[in-house]
Design a protein around this motif. Structure first.
Motif, PDB file in Angstrom:
ATOM      1  N   LEU A 125     -84.653   1.907  14.261  1.00  0.00           N
ATOM      2  CA  LEU A 125     -83.560   1.119  14.842  1.00  0.00           C
ATOM      3  C   LEU A 125     -82.211   1.793  14.615  1.00  0.00           C
ATOM      4  N   GLU A 126     -81.998   2.334  13.424  1.00  0.00           N
ATOM      5  CA  GLU A 126     -80.740   3.005  13.121  1.00  0.00           C
ATOM      6  C   GLU A 126     -80.543   4.267  13.965  1.00  0.00           C
ATOM      7  N   HIS A 127     -81.640   4.888  14.366  1.00  0.00           N
ATOM      8  CA  HIS A 127     -81.586   6.147  15.117  1.00  0.00           C
ATOM      9  C   HIS A 127     -82.210   5.962  16.505  1.00  0.00           C
ATOM     10  N   HIS A 128     -82.030   4.783  17.089  1.00  0.00           N
ATOM     11  CA  HIS A 128     -82.717   4.452  18.338  1.00  0.00           C
ATOM     12  C   HIS A 128     -82.334   5.341  19.512  1.00  0.00           C
ATOM     13  N   LYS A 129     -81.203   6.023  19.445  1.00  0.00           N
ATOM     14  CA  LYS A 129     -80.821   6.907  20.557  1.00  0.00           C
ATOM     15  C   LYS A 129     -81.380   8.312  20.382  1.00  0.00           C
ATOM     16  N   GLU A 130     -81.985   8.551  19.249  1.00  0.00           N
ATOM     17  CA  GLU A 130     -82.581   9.856  18.972  1.00  0.00           C
ATOM     18  C   GLU A 130     -84.087   9.775  19.219  1.00  0.00           C
ATOM     19  N   HIS A 131     -84.706  10.905  19.261  1.00  0.00           N
ATOM     20  CA  HIS A 131     -86.156  10.967  19.429  1.00  0.00           C
ATOM     21  C   HIS A 131     -86.698  11.679  18.202  1.00  0.00           C
ATOM     22  N   LEU A 132     -86.939  10.894  17.162  1.00  0.00           N
ATOM     23  CA  LEU A 132     -87.299  11.457  15.867  1.00  0.00           C
ATOM     24  C   LEU A 132     -88.779  11.798  15.788  1.00  0.00           C
ATOM     25  N   SER A 133     -89.084  12.908  15.126  1.00  0.00           N
ATOM     26  CA  SER A 133     -90.466  13.236  14.798  1.00  0.00           C
ATOM     27  C   SER A 133     -90.846  12.430  13.556  1.00  0.00           C
ATOM     28  N   ALA A 134     -92.121  12.386  13.230  1.00  0.00           N
ATOM     29  CA  ALA A 134     -92.563  11.683  12.025  1.00  0.00           C
ATOM     30  C   ALA A 134     -91.891  12.275  10.790  1.00  0.00           C
ATOM     31  N   GLU A 135     -91.762  13.589  10.759  1.00  0.00           N
ATOM     32  CA  GLU A 135     -91.137  14.251   9.615  1.00  0.00           C
ATOM     33  C   GLU A 135     -89.661  13.875   9.494  1.00  0.00           C
ATOM     34  N   GLU A 136     -88.961  13.764  10.628  1.00  0.00           N
ATOM     35  CA  GLU A 136     -87.554  13.361  10.595  1.00  0.00           C
ATOM     36  C   GLU A 136     -87.416  11.918  10.120  1.00  0.00           C
ATOM     37  N   ILE A 180     -93.547  19.142  19.665  1.00  0.00           N
ATOM     38  CA  ILE A 180     -93.499  18.211  18.535  1.00  0.00           C
ATOM     39  C   ILE A 180     -93.548  16.785  19.066  1.00  0.00           C
ATOM     40  N   ALA A 181     -94.448  15.979  18.515  1.00  0.00           N
ATOM     41  CA  ALA A 181     -94.521  14.569  18.891  1.00  0.00           C
ATOM     42  C   ALA A 181     -93.297  13.854  18.347  1.00  0.00           C
ATOM     43  N   ARG A 182     -92.633  13.125  19.216  1.00  0.00           N
ATOM     44  CA  ARG A 182     -91.452  12.372  18.831  1.00  0.00           C
ATOM     45  C   ARG A 182     -91.668  10.906  19.205  1.00  0.00           C
ATOM     46  N   PHE A 183     -90.937  10.048  18.547  1.00  0.00           N
ATOM     47  CA  PHE A 183     -91.147   8.618  18.719  1.00  0.00           C
ATOM     48  C   PHE A 183     -89.874   7.969  19.234  1.00  0.00           C
ATOM     49  N   ASP A 184     -90.038   7.200  20.284  1.00  0.00           N
ATOM     50  CA  ASP A 184     -88.933   6.576  20.988  1.00  0.00           C
ATOM     51  C   ASP A 184     -89.146   5.064  20.945  1.00  0.00           C
ATOM     52  N   LEU A 185     -88.258   4.363  20.270  1.00  0.00           N
ATOM     53  CA  LEU A 185     -88.362   2.922  20.120  1.00  0.00           C
ATOM     54  C   LEU A 185     -88.143   2.233  21.457  1.00  0.00           C
ATOM     55  N   LEU A 186     -89.045   1.361  21.823  1.00  0.00           N
ATOM     56  CA  LEU A 186     -88.899   0.572  23.044  1.00  0.00           C
ATOM     57  C   LEU A 186     -88.172  -0.708  22.696  1.00  0.00           C
ATOM     58  N   THR A 187     -86.982  -0.882  23.220  1.00  0.00           N
ATOM     59  CA  THR A 187     -86.210  -2.081  22.947  1.00  0.00           C
ATOM     60  C   THR A 187     -86.295  -3.018  24.135  1.00  0.00           C
ATOM     61  N   GLN A 188     -85.879  -4.247  23.928  1.00  0.00           N
ATOM     62  CA  GLN A 188     -85.992  -5.261  24.976  1.00  0.00           C
ATOM     63  C   GLN A 188     -85.116  -4.986  26.185  1.00  0.00           C
ATOM     64  N   ASP A 189     -84.118  -4.131  26.043  1.00  0.00           N
ATOM     65  CA  ASP A 189     -83.210  -3.893  27.166  1.00  0.00           C
ATOM     66  C   ASP A 189     -83.789  -2.938  28.194  1.00  0.00           C
ATOM     67  N   HIS A 190     -84.972  -2.437  27.950  1.00  0.00           N
ATOM     68  CA  HIS A 190     -85.583  -1.497  28.897  1.00  0.00           C
ATOM     69  C   HIS A 190     -86.563  -2.224  29.805  1.00  0.00           C
ATOM     70  N   GLY A 191     -86.512  -1.936  31.085  1.00  0.00           N
ATOM     71  CA  GLY A 191     -87.555  -2.376  31.988  1.00  0.00           C
ATOM     72  C   GLY A 191     -88.632  -1.320  31.931  1.00  0.00           C
ATOM     73  N   LYS A 208     -81.579  19.670  22.721  1.00  0.00           N
ATOM     74  CA  LYS A 208     -80.976  18.334  22.760  1.00  0.00           C
ATOM     75  C   LYS A 208     -81.625  17.505  23.865  1.00  0.00           C
ATOM     76  N   THR A 209     -81.863  16.241  23.564  1.00  0.00           N
ATOM     77  CA  THR A 209     -82.460  15.325  24.525  1.00  0.00           C
ATOM     78  C   THR A 209     -81.478  14.199  24.809  1.00  0.00           C
ATOM     79  N   GLN A 210     -81.273  13.921  26.082  1.00  0.00           N
ATOM     80  CA  GLN A 210     -80.383  12.846  26.500  1.00  0.00           C
ATOM     81  C   GLN A 210     -81.197  11.862  27.327  1.00  0.00           C
ATOM     82  N   GLU A 211     -80.923  10.585  27.140  1.00  0.00           N
ATOM     83  CA  GLU A 211     -81.642   9.553  27.877  1.00  0.00           C
ATOM     84  C   GLU A 211     -80.877   9.145  29.131  1.00  0.00           C
ATOM     85  N   ILE A 212     -81.647   8.817  30.169  1.00  0.00           N
ATOM     86  CA  ILE A 212     -81.099   8.211  31.385  1.00  0.00           C
ATOM     87  C   ILE A 212     -81.746   6.842  31.491  1.00  0.00           C
TER      88      ILE A 212
END
Length: 156
Positions: free
Chosen positions: A35-46, A85-96, A109-113
């Protein structure tokens, strides 16, 4: 923790409970990092590195198990970009739909649209192929603005 993050934590706790899992202190700590890093795409190690700064007794295996459970119950998406590298992206309620990504092939660098760019394509797929699309994922590979600017300054 902000109200939105608390709401998300409550939603995730309910999803875990509905799937037969408890929100253990280790899982809660892992979810808080996401949740604190929800805009990032963290790996398990990160996730583990951030977590051990707050909860040094939690092991990497626990982080992997928690991320696997959260992926299984569709709280996070496990995604792999060009770096493998497998990364994890939190699905929040604001996403359809799952959001799209711009991935810089120079710096990584990864940017979300968050705009759904494929509505017309989904309708076409439904009409022509009689296929009901429930989700889609799109990743654009290229050079980010910062890397373009740096290359221009170097005269490349």
């Amino acid at each position: 923790m902000a109200d939105v993050q608390q709401d998300e934590l409550t939603r995730i706790e309910e999803a875990l409970h509905n799937a037969g899992f408890k929100l253990t202190p280790q899982r809660k700590a892992t979810v808080k990092i996401l949740l604190e890093h929800h805009k990032e795409h963290l790996s398990a190690e990160e996730v583990y590195v951030f977590l051990t700064q707050k909860e040094p007794e939690i092991g990497l295996a626990t982080v992997y198990r928690t991320l696997d459970i959260l992926t299984e119950i569709k709280v996070v998406n496990k995604i792999t970009f060009e770096d493998g590298i497998a990364r994890f992206d939190l699905l929040t309620q604001d996403h359809g739909h799952f959001h799209h990504h711009l991935v810089c092939t120079k710096c990584g660098k990864t940017q979300e649209i968050h705009e759904d760019l494929l509505g017309d394509v989904e309708r076409l797929v439904k009409r022509q192929f009689h296929f009901e699309v429930s989700d889609h994922r799109l990743t654009f590979l290229g050079i980010c603005e910062d890397c373009q600017r740096q290359a221009k300054l170097r005269g490349e």
